[in-house]
Design an enzyme around this catalytic site. Structure first.
Site, PDB file in Angstrom:
ATOM      1  N   ARG A  89       0.849  -1.193   0.000  1.00  0.00           N
ATOM      2  CA  ARG A  89       0.000   0.000   0.000  1.00  0.00           C
ATOM      3  C   ARG A  89       0.885   1.243   0.000  1.00  0.00           C
ATOM      4  NH1 ARG A  89      -1.951  -0.531   6.321  1.00  0.00           N
ATOM      5  NH2 ARG A  89      -0.168   0.554   7.244  1.00  0.00           N
ATOM      6  N   SER A 105       5.224  -7.430   3.395  1.00  0.00           N
ATOM      7  CA  SER A 105       4.844  -6.647   4.571  1.00  0.00           C
ATOM      8  C   SER A 105       4.192  -7.600   5.560  1.00  0.00           C
ATOM      9  CB  SER A 105       3.877  -5.518   4.210  1.00  0.00           C
ATOM     10  OG  SER A 105       2.578  -6.016   3.961  1.00  0.00           O
ATOM     11  N   ASN A 145      11.041   0.352   2.668  1.00  0.00           N
ATOM     12  CA  ASN A 145       9.915   1.264   2.805  1.00  0.00           C
ATOM     13  C   ASN A 145       9.034   0.979   4.019  1.00  0.00           C
ATOM     14  OD1 ASN A 145       7.812   3.231   1.672  1.00  0.00           O
ATOM     15  ND2 ASN A 145       6.665   1.316   1.710  1.00  0.00           N
ATOM     16  N   TYR A 164       9.222   8.830  15.538  1.00  0.00           N
ATOM     17  CA  TYR A 164       9.257   8.735  14.082  1.00  0.00           C
ATOM     18  C   TYR A 164      10.360   9.624  13.511  1.00  0.00           C
ATOM     19  CZ  TYR A 164       7.683   8.982   9.216  1.00  0.00           C
ATOM     20  OH  TYR A 164       7.620   8.926   7.841  1.00  0.00           O
TER      21      TYR A 164
END
Length: 258
Positions: free
Chosen positions: A21, A42, A96, A165
């Site tokens: 996604r 994932s 990613n 983050y």
């Protein structure tokens, strides 16, 4: 689509983590469109299977989907082995997979800090190490780490309150530079992309609250689109970037220039 030879990935094989996604899917589609076989993985394998099936049907390339937690070396090594068994090489890796946790810095639970760092920073290391070992044998390869504009600057809490983050993406940037120096003699180029705000599942909640203000501080006057990230990702995966080493390309519509 016909590509200039500098951007042609025909016969190459790419692994895209978090490829089911968002930005990962955009990048996986760009690579397949350029002729590459694409492995998407994932923790949510159903999403990856949907993307993989679409890549095969739409672009006629080879594609596989795997369930993979990037913080677990056994999962990572299984994906690497299966990719090599199916396609014979790994030419491109896109790290990613990512996660975040929003909370004021003074209130962020330690376990949430550790989770974000484990996925975003440690997971990038684990996958890079596993794939780099194979790329060294091949004497070629491209590793592309997905960082973030948040790793480059401080962010006002009214815009985004996710210190773990930001810290994890800063770590990815430093890791990219140093690994690039280590692997360059082996004809492996390591670089990073630092996106600004793109409409994805991860950014949806934030954008619902701040999109109007965000756009006022974005010179381009809009959010990022699929093609905005695909072009940079294709450049860094292709022969066009063979002399680009340890760099971070910021894709934020000019926001970090303000």
């Amino acid at each position: 689509m016909n590509h200039h030879p500098l951007f042609d990935l025909t016969g190459k094989t790419a692994i895209v983590t978090g490829g089911g996604r968002g930005l990962g899917e955009y990048i996986a589609r760009a690579y397949a469109e350029a002729g590459a076989n694409v492995v998407v993985c994932s923790r949510k394998v159903e999403n990856c299977r949907e993307v993989s099936d679409s890549l095969k049907e739409t672009y006629g390339v080879g594609s596989l989907a795997f369930e993979c937690d990037v913080t677990k070396p056994d999962d990572v090594h299984r994906v690497v082995r299966s990719t090599l068994d199916a396609f014979g090489s790994i030419d491109i890796l896109v790290n990613n997979s990512g996660t975040t946790w929003g909370a004021p810095a003074m209130e962020l639970p330690l376990d949430k800090w550790e989770k974000v760092m484990a996925v975003n920073a440690t997971g990038t290391f684990i996958f890079s190490q596993a794939v780099a070992r194979e790329m060294v044998k091949q004497k070629r390869g491209k590793i592309i780490n997905m960082a973030s504009m948040a790793g480059l600057i401080g962010t006002h809490p009214s815009m985004m309150d996710a210190v773990a983050y930001s810290a994890s993406k800063g770590a990815v940037l430093s890791f990219t530079r140093d690994l690039a120096v280590k692997l360059a003699p082996h004809n492996i180029q390591v670089n990073a992309i630092a996106p600004g705000f793109f409409p994805t599942k991860m950014t949806k909640a934030v954008l619902e609250q701040i999109e109007e203000v965000l756009l006022a501080f974005t010179p381009a006057g809009r959010l990022g689109s699929a093609r905005d990230i695909q072009g940079v990702a294709l450049f860094l995966a292709s022969p066009a970037s063979d002399y680009v080493i340890g760099q971070t390309i910021v894709v934020d519509g000019g926001q970090s220039c303000m």
